[in-house]
Scaffold this active site. Structure first.
Site, PDB file in Angstrom:
ATOM      1  N   ASN A  11      13.573  -1.197  41.040  1.00 19.59           N
ATOM      2  CA  ASN A  11      12.989  -2.202  40.160  1.00 19.59           C
ATOM      3  C   ASN A  11      11.457  -2.102  40.242  1.00 19.59           C
ATOM      4  O   ASN A  11      10.885  -2.245  41.330  1.00 19.59           O
ATOM      5  CB  ASN A  11      13.489  -3.586  40.612  1.00 19.59           C
ATOM      6  CG  ASN A  11      12.950  -4.697  39.747  1.00 19.59           C
ATOM      7  OD1 ASN A  11      11.769  -4.707  39.426  1.00 19.59           O
ATOM      8  ND2 ASN A  11      13.792  -5.644  39.395  1.00 19.59           N
ATOM      9  N   HIS A  14       7.052  -5.181  40.045  1.00 17.76           N
ATOM     10  CA  HIS A  14       5.841  -5.604  40.751  1.00 17.76           C
ATOM     11  C   HIS A  14       4.681  -4.620  40.652  1.00 17.76           C
ATOM     12  O   HIS A  14       3.562  -4.956  41.031  1.00 17.76           O
ATOM     13  CB  HIS A  14       6.180  -6.036  42.173  1.00 17.76           C
ATOM     14  CG  HIS A  14       7.085  -7.229  42.125  1.00 17.76           C
ATOM     15  ND1 HIS A  14       6.676  -8.416  41.545  1.00 17.76           N
ATOM     16  CD2 HIS A  14       8.384  -7.389  42.454  1.00 17.76           C
ATOM     17  CE1 HIS A  14       7.691  -9.274  41.567  1.00 17.76           C
ATOM     18  NE2 HIS A  14       8.734  -8.677  42.102  1.00 17.76           N
ATOM     19  N   HIS A  47      12.675  -6.207  34.653  1.00 21.81           N
ATOM     20  CA  HIS A  47      13.049  -7.555  34.191  1.00 21.81           C
ATOM     21  C   HIS A  47      12.008  -8.042  33.180  1.00 21.81           C
ATOM     22  O   HIS A  47      10.852  -8.259  33.539  1.00 21.81           O
ATOM     23  CB  HIS A  47      13.100  -8.478  35.416  1.00 21.81           C
ATOM     24  CG  HIS A  47      13.586  -9.859  35.120  1.00 21.81           C
ATOM     25  ND1 HIS A  47      13.839 -10.773  36.120  1.00 21.81           N
ATOM     26  CD2 HIS A  47      13.881 -10.508  33.960  1.00 21.81           C
ATOM     27  CE1 HIS A  47      14.261 -11.907  35.577  1.00 21.81           C
ATOM     28  NE2 HIS A  47      14.280 -11.776  34.275  1.00 21.81           N
ATOM     29  N   ARG A  49      10.801 -10.914  31.573  1.00 14.88           N
ATOM     30  CA  ARG A  49      10.940 -12.373  31.669  1.00 14.88           C
ATOM     31  C   ARG A  49      10.409 -13.041  30.408  1.00 14.88           C
ATOM     32  O   ARG A  49       9.540 -12.503  29.726  1.00 14.88           O
ATOM     33  CB  ARG A  49      10.164 -12.902  32.892  1.00 14.88           C
ATOM     34  CG  ARG A  49      10.728 -12.450  34.219  1.00 14.88           C
ATOM     35  CD  ARG A  49      10.010 -13.144  35.359  1.00 14.88           C
ATOM     36  NE  ARG A  49      10.403 -14.526  35.436  1.00 14.88           N
ATOM     37  CZ  ARG A  49      11.301 -15.006  36.307  1.00 14.88           C
ATOM     38  NH1 ARG A  49      11.839 -14.217  37.208  1.00 14.88           N
ATOM     39  NH2 ARG A  49      11.629 -16.266  36.301  1.00 14.88           N
ATOM     40  N   ARG A  53       5.513 -12.368  32.712  1.00 19.08           N
ATOM     41  CA  ARG A  53       4.546 -12.403  33.828  1.00 19.08           C
ATOM     42  C   ARG A  53       4.342 -11.031  34.465  1.00 19.08           C
ATOM     43  O   ARG A  53       3.334 -10.789  35.083  1.00 19.08           O
ATOM     44  CB  ARG A  53       4.962 -13.432  34.875  1.00 19.08           C
ATOM     45  CG  ARG A  53       6.149 -13.028  35.694  1.00 19.08           C
ATOM     46  CD  ARG A  53       6.344 -13.964  36.863  1.00 19.08           C
ATOM     47  NE  ARG A  53       6.903 -15.216  36.442  1.00 19.08           N
ATOM     48  CZ  ARG A  53       7.736 -15.929  37.199  1.00 19.08           C
ATOM     49  NH1 ARG A  53       8.064 -15.505  38.401  1.00 19.08           N
ATOM     50  NH2 ARG A  53       8.234 -17.064  36.785  1.00 19.08           N
ATOM     51  N   HIS A  54       5.325 -10.136  34.359  1.00 19.97           N
ATOM     52  CA  HIS A  54       5.074  -8.772  34.857  1.00 19.97           C
ATOM     53  C   HIS A  54       5.370  -7.741  33.773  1.00 19.97           C
ATOM     54  O   HIS A  54       4.453  -7.277  33.099  1.00 19.97           O
ATOM     55  CB  HIS A  54       5.768  -8.489  36.212  1.00 19.97           C
ATOM     56  CG  HIS A  54       7.124  -9.079  36.423  1.00 19.97           C
ATOM     57  ND1 HIS A  54       8.179  -8.822  35.589  1.00 19.97           N
ATOM     58  CD2 HIS A  54       7.597  -9.895  37.406  1.00 19.97           C
ATOM     59  CE1 HIS A  54       9.248  -9.443  36.053  1.00 19.97           C
ATOM     60  NE2 HIS A  54       8.932 -10.125  37.135  1.00 19.97           N
ATOM     61  N   GLU A  74      16.865  -6.103  32.912  1.00 21.75           N
ATOM     62  CA  GLU A  74      17.284  -7.441  33.354  1.00 21.75           C
ATOM     63  C   GLU A  74      16.705  -8.449  32.392  1.00 21.75           C
ATOM     64  O   GLU A  74      15.512  -8.370  32.047  1.00 21.75           O
ATOM     65  CB  GLU A  74      16.719  -7.745  34.750  1.00 21.75           C
ATOM     66  CG  GLU A  74      17.467  -7.094  35.862  1.00 21.75           C
ATOM     67  CD  GLU A  74      16.820  -7.429  37.201  1.00 21.75           C
ATOM     68  OE1 GLU A  74      15.929  -8.294  37.259  1.00 21.75           O
ATOM     69  OE2 GLU A  74      17.202  -6.792  38.173  1.00 21.75           O
ATOM     70  N   THR A 104      11.135 -15.851  41.780  1.00 16.92           N
ATOM     71  CA  THR A 104      12.014 -14.721  41.495  1.00 16.92           C
ATOM     72  C   THR A 104      13.367 -15.315  41.121  1.00 16.92           C
ATOM     73  O   THR A 104      13.533 -16.528  41.145  1.00 16.92           O
ATOM     74  CB  THR A 104      12.099 -13.786  42.722  1.00 16.92           C
ATOM     75  OG1 THR A 104      12.968 -12.679  42.400  1.00 16.92           O
ATOM     76  CG2 THR A 104      12.646 -14.478  43.957  1.00 16.92           C
ATOM     77  N   THR A 105      14.339 -14.443  40.768  1.00 14.88           N
ATOM     78  CA  THR A 105      15.637 -14.960  40.326  1.00 14.88           C
ATOM     79  C   THR A 105      16.326 -15.721  41.465  1.00 14.88           C
ATOM     80  O   THR A 105      16.666 -15.145  42.490  1.00 14.88           O
ATOM     81  CB  THR A 105      16.544 -13.788  39.877  1.00 14.88           C
ATOM     82  OG1 THR A 105      15.751 -12.867  39.136  1.00 14.88           O
ATOM     83  CG2 THR A 105      17.701 -14.286  39.040  1.00 14.88           C
ATOM     84  N   GLU A 155      26.760  -7.846  39.351  1.00 15.86           N
ATOM     85  CA  GLU A 155      25.827  -7.557  40.443  1.00 15.86           C
ATOM     86  C   GLU A 155      25.854  -8.758  41.373  1.00 15.86           C
ATOM     87  O   GLU A 155      25.590  -9.894  40.942  1.00 15.86           O
ATOM     88  CB  GLU A 155      24.409  -7.310  39.900  1.00 15.86           C
ATOM     89  CG  GLU A 155      23.445  -6.992  41.031  1.00 15.86           C
ATOM     90  CD  GLU A 155      22.116  -6.399  40.572  1.00 15.86           C
ATOM     91  OE1 GLU A 155      22.093  -5.677  39.547  1.00 15.86           O
ATOM     92  OE2 GLU A 155      21.115  -6.666  41.246  1.00 15.86           O
ATOM     93  N   HIS A 194      18.907  -7.914  45.551  1.00 13.60           N
ATOM     94  CA  HIS A 194      17.956  -9.009  45.735  1.00 13.60           C
ATOM     95  C   HIS A 194      17.572  -9.153  47.194  1.00 13.60           C
ATOM     96  O   HIS A 194      18.415  -9.405  48.042  1.00 13.60           O
ATOM     97  CB  HIS A 194      18.455 -10.361  45.209  1.00 13.60           C
ATOM     98  CG  HIS A 194      17.299 -11.201  44.742  1.00 13.60           C
ATOM     99  ND1 HIS A 194      16.453 -11.847  45.612  1.00 13.60           N
ATOM    100  CD2 HIS A 194      16.827 -11.437  43.501  1.00 13.60           C
ATOM    101  CE1 HIS A 194      15.520 -12.460  44.909  1.00 13.60           C
ATOM    102  NE2 HIS A 194      15.712 -12.211  43.628  1.00 13.60           N
ATOM    103  N   GLY A 195      16.282  -8.924  47.443  1.00 13.93           N
ATOM    104  CA  GLY A 195      15.733  -9.145  48.776  1.00 13.93           C
ATOM    105  C   GLY A 195      16.035  -8.047  49.787  1.00 13.93           C
ATOM    106  O   GLY A 195      15.707  -8.196  50.968  1.00 13.93           O
TER     107      GLY A 195
END
Ligand code: PXP
Length: 249
Positions: A11, A14, A47, A49, A53-54, A74, A104-105, A155, A194-195
């Site tokens: 992903n 960032h 993603h 959004r 934002r990114h 995403e 984040t999600t 997922e 995630h994470g």
């Protein structure tokens, strides 16, 4: 029995977060995606959004046009996003819940509570030949609902597993493993993410029913640290060369 291959989706959101903090074009998430593929990523995840934002719309079309591995978009289940997905036609869409104020999600989709809305969504994407996955908590009721709305893939959210420790982490791992096995048994392809970090990925990667992991934030943070040495050395070299040319004129 031969082991199933475990794909890695990287992903790159960032990279865009850092780019947007200065408003220019650097660092370019497409260049990051290409580097990730050279290093062994099996696909790229981004993603888009609602607040952009990114990742931005243009990043998505550039990714689709320039990367040589599958693109997983995403997005939230909104009318705006489905029109973008049908227009861009990524290889895959992962539908995630989205709240404007979240960092984040947070948490998985409540597929059970949104069955008719999501069925229509999934059907339109599938008709366009886009693989659809639903980002859900590791819970059998949500898995059944995902299958009932026509998704081929789920997922599983690994956030709670990553954020806890000790007995709580072990319990969450068990929940993820049971959910992955159940997903496989009811005919759903199972992904997770995630994470995840170097520390937490091992036990998830060893769950045979999981065939894809999507990892972003930790990898980008690591890249900043491990890539810094190379970047600083190169800057030093460019500076020194410029100064020595000046001295010899
Ligand atoms: N999978 C999904 C569905 C996500 O929403 C995210 C975060 O964008 C990830 C995986 C990657 O999470 P992380 O950036 O924490 O690795």
């Amino acid at each position: 029995m031969s082991k199933r291959f475990l794909r890695l989706g990287v992903n790159i959101d960032h990279v865009a977060t850092v780019r947007n903090s200065r408003g220019g074009e650097h660092p370019d998430p497409i260049r990051a995606a290409q580097k990730a593929i050279v290093a062994g990523a099996d696909g790229i995840t981004a993603h888009l959004r609602e607040d952009r934002r990114h990742i931005r719309d243009k990043d998505i079309t550039r990714l689709r046009d320039s990367i040589k591995k599958p693109l997983n978009l995403e997005m939230a289940a909104t009318h705006e996003m489905i029109e973008i997905a049908l227009d861009v036609k990524p290889n895959a869409v992962c539908i995630v819940p989205e709240k404007r104020e979240e960092q984040t999600t947070e948490g998985g989709l409540d597929v059970r509570a949104n069955k008719s809305f999501l069925s229509e969504f999934v059907e339109r994407l599938c008709k366009a030949d886009i693989r659809v996955s639903l980002f859900i908590e590791p819970c059998s009721k949500q898995l059944e609902a995902a299958r009932n709305v026509g998704a081929a893939v789920v997922e599983l959210h690994t956030g709670r597993y990553c954020d806890t420790s000790g007995v709580f982490r072990r319990e969450e791992l068990e929940r993820i493993e049971q959910a992955a096995i159940y997903a496989d048994n009811i005919g759903l392809e199972c992904h997770a993410g995630h994470g995840l970090t170097f520390e937490t990925v091992g036990p998830i990667a060893s769950i045979e029913a999981v065939v894809e992991l999507n990892i972003g934030h930790f990898l980008m943070g690591e890249a900043m640290i491990t890539g810094l040495e190379h970047a600083v050395r190169k800057m030093r070299m460019v500076m020194d060369e410029a100064r020595s040319r000046k001295d010899s004129t």
